[in-house]
Design a protein around this motif. Sequence first.
Motif, PDB file in Angstrom:
ATOM      1  N   GLY A 153      12.648 -39.778 -29.513  1.00  0.00           N
ATOM      2  CA  GLY A 153      13.830 -38.974 -29.213  1.00  0.00           C
ATOM      3  C   GLY A 153      13.551 -37.502 -29.078  1.00  0.00           C
ATOM      4  N   SER A 154      12.302 -37.062 -29.328  1.00  0.00           N
ATOM      5  CA  SER A 154      11.977 -35.641 -29.249  1.00  0.00           C
ATOM      6  C   SER A 154      10.567 -35.468 -28.695  1.00  0.00           C
ATOM      7  N   PRO A 155      10.350 -34.453 -27.860  1.00  0.00           N
ATOM      8  CA  PRO A 155       8.990 -34.215 -27.358  1.00  0.00           C
ATOM      9  C   PRO A 155       8.049 -33.842 -28.498  1.00  0.00           C
ATOM     10  N   PHE A 156       6.789 -34.193 -28.346  1.00  0.00           N
ATOM     11  CA  PHE A 156       5.789 -33.776 -29.320  1.00  0.00           C
ATOM     12  C   PHE A 156       4.420 -33.743 -28.656  1.00  0.00           C
ATOM     13  N   ALA A 157       3.526 -32.974 -29.268  1.00  0.00           N
ATOM     14  CA  ALA A 157       2.134 -32.882 -28.807  1.00  0.00           C
ATOM     15  C   ALA A 157       1.252 -33.635 -29.787  1.00  0.00           C
ATOM     16  N   TRP A 158       0.311 -34.403 -29.267  1.00  0.00           N
ATOM     17  CA  TRP A 158      -0.593 -35.200 -30.098  1.00  0.00           C
ATOM     18  C   TRP A 158      -2.027 -34.920 -29.683  1.00  0.00           C
ATOM     19  N   THR A 159      -2.887 -34.706 -30.688  1.00  0.00           N
ATOM     20  CA  THR A 159      -4.295 -34.411 -30.438  1.00  0.00           C
ATOM     21  C   THR A 159      -5.164 -35.309 -31.298  1.00  0.00           C
ATOM     22  N   PRO A 160      -6.064 -36.106 -30.703  1.00  0.00           N
ATOM     23  CA  PRO A 160      -7.031 -36.848 -31.534  1.00  0.00           C
ATOM     24  C   PRO A 160      -7.860 -35.855 -32.337  1.00  0.00           C
ATOM     25  N   PHE A 161      -8.071 -36.146 -33.604  1.00  0.00           N
ATOM     26  CA  PHE A 161      -8.701 -35.161 -34.482  1.00  0.00           C
ATOM     27  C   PHE A 161     -10.065 -34.743 -33.941  1.00  0.00           C
ATOM     28  N   GLY A 162     -10.229 -33.430 -33.715  1.00  0.00           N
ATOM     29  CA  GLY A 162     -11.484 -32.890 -33.227  1.00  0.00           C
ATOM     30  C   GLY A 162     -11.696 -33.038 -31.736  1.00  0.00           C
ATOM     31  N   GLU A 191       4.900 -27.011 -26.175  1.00  0.00           N
ATOM     32  CA  GLU A 191       3.980 -28.032 -26.679  1.00  0.00           C
ATOM     33  C   GLU A 191       2.525 -27.681 -26.389  1.00  0.00           C
ATOM     34  N   ARG A 192       2.242 -27.050 -25.252  1.00  0.00           N
ATOM     35  CA  ARG A 192       0.858 -26.639 -24.958  1.00  0.00           C
ATOM     36  C   ARG A 192       0.393 -25.550 -25.932  1.00  0.00           C
ATOM     37  N   THR A 193       1.339 -24.757 -26.417  1.00  0.00           N
ATOM     38  CA  THR A 193       0.990 -23.771 -27.433  1.00  0.00           C
ATOM     39  C   THR A 193       0.579 -24.465 -28.731  1.00  0.00           C
ATOM     40  N   HIS A 194       1.285 -25.545 -29.090  1.00  0.00           N
ATOM     41  CA  HIS A 194       0.878 -26.350 -30.244  1.00  0.00           C
ATOM     42  C   HIS A 194      -0.557 -26.841 -30.076  1.00  0.00           C
ATOM     43  N   ILE A 195      -0.877 -27.318 -28.873  1.00  0.00           N
ATOM     44  CA  ILE A 195      -2.231 -27.842 -28.617  1.00  0.00           C
ATOM     45  C   ILE A 195      -3.253 -26.727 -28.715  1.00  0.00           C
ATOM     46  N   ALA A 196      -2.939 -25.569 -28.120  1.00  0.00           N
ATOM     47  CA  ALA A 196      -3.883 -24.437 -28.161  1.00  0.00           C
ATOM     48  C   ALA A 196      -4.104 -23.966 -29.595  1.00  0.00           C
TER      49      ALA A 196
END
Length: 487
Positions: A153-162, A191-196
Amino acid sequence: MTLPLTFLVAVFCVSGILFICAKLFLQFDERAEQWPLFWATCLSLSLLIPLSGLLLLMMPEWVPTPAFEILSLHEPLQSLGLIAGTELTAVKNDSLLTLANANKLLVTLYFIGASLNIVTLLRGRYRIHRLISVAEPLGAWCEDDVLLTSLTGSPFAWTPFGQPKHSRIVIPEAYSRQMSRDSLSDILIHERTHIARRDDEFGLILRIILCVCWVSPFAHWMFGRWSQSTEIQCDMAVTANRDPRMRKTYADTLLQAIHIMAGRVRQYPAASFSTHRIRNEKMRIIHIMKGTRPAFKRRRDKVGLALVASTLSVVGMMSVSATARANNKSPQPIRVAEGPPAKLPAAISPAFSAIVTGRLTSRFGPVADPFKDGATRNHFGVDIAAPTGTPIYAPANGVIVAATDVYDGKPAYGNVVVLQTEGGVLTVFAHLDGFTVSSGQTVTKGTQIATVGSSGKSTGPHVHIETHQNGTRIDPMGVWTIARNKR
């Protein structure tokens, strides 16, 4: 107090003190509310300080100086009833058993809670992985790392650890139907800011810390502050250098996201664009409309935080270790056997049976440290060297308080037998090869209770004998007759 209970008390107290310090700092500079590094440091110290203090406690060669003992919180915690008292008291077996069972229950509940939190976290990460595996690309107008799904129900950013290059942004289908492309573009910038910033990876580490410190409400509060501050920082990246009208448009996007989110209840352990926490979203909107700029971005701010955190870590580590040592020095309740009391001597007399046949190698008081060349230390007992297996006898009638391979949480003692005799006297026999008695057993003078060994931190076969009277260590040679071979 066992080490797990000491750890729990330390986590609660340290996180509480950090909570108070953070609140005071917010009064001094409210910009810290939007500084993720500040909150991540506070939460990390909630676990780092107790763990470091206990590791320091387990180092046998480290003895706290009076300056360190000033940092001990033993007296305040004792007055609050969080740790045991210092008086030597006799209790019945059922009372001691009840206390031991209560301690075991608390420790068991803690480990169950920590395990459930970790399992929940792992299940959430697994659900995200499955969700991403079935999601489809959003469309040709955005990059391939943006996925569309109806399972959130909400956008999110996901990054595999490392692996930040394999990051993904997940957008709910409801957003693609109800929001304009400009609004979706703002969400993607967020969301790209979260990733950065690698918020998802740092968030995973902090969530693991939170699973370990789950008993402390202060730790949960710090994590909530960190999560909120990361969202504010990413909002700033979207509204940077925008005029008030554009900021209002982004605020409307957030309000629309909250409205869509209201129909969903499942939350994932990732950085979601919107949540059910209305108070947090209200604060975000206030910062968006004010056009708040990032705070504490200069290198000197980070260096200052590192210096303060290092100082707090060292002081806190010493305080935890000194507090635990002070508590360990406190005599524990003595187990008294059920049934008719044994006929014990009315007073201490040096005419009791000899303890062991051997050679005196170290007296009570200042002695040369066998583990540090040229150093001296206080020796709180006497050492009698003898071949492994030499019998050790009870010097008087009494009750066996403990017969264990880990005494008082200190493996350096090796195998230990503790004997309680009349007159408020406890005698500890350490570094044993083995023992022939059990806790709660009544023995008479001359009964063999153990054999000489070299267990624990030892330089050779011997028995270390300590005598405590009314909670004070005294010279065993002034109490017991210890037979020795002539040199």
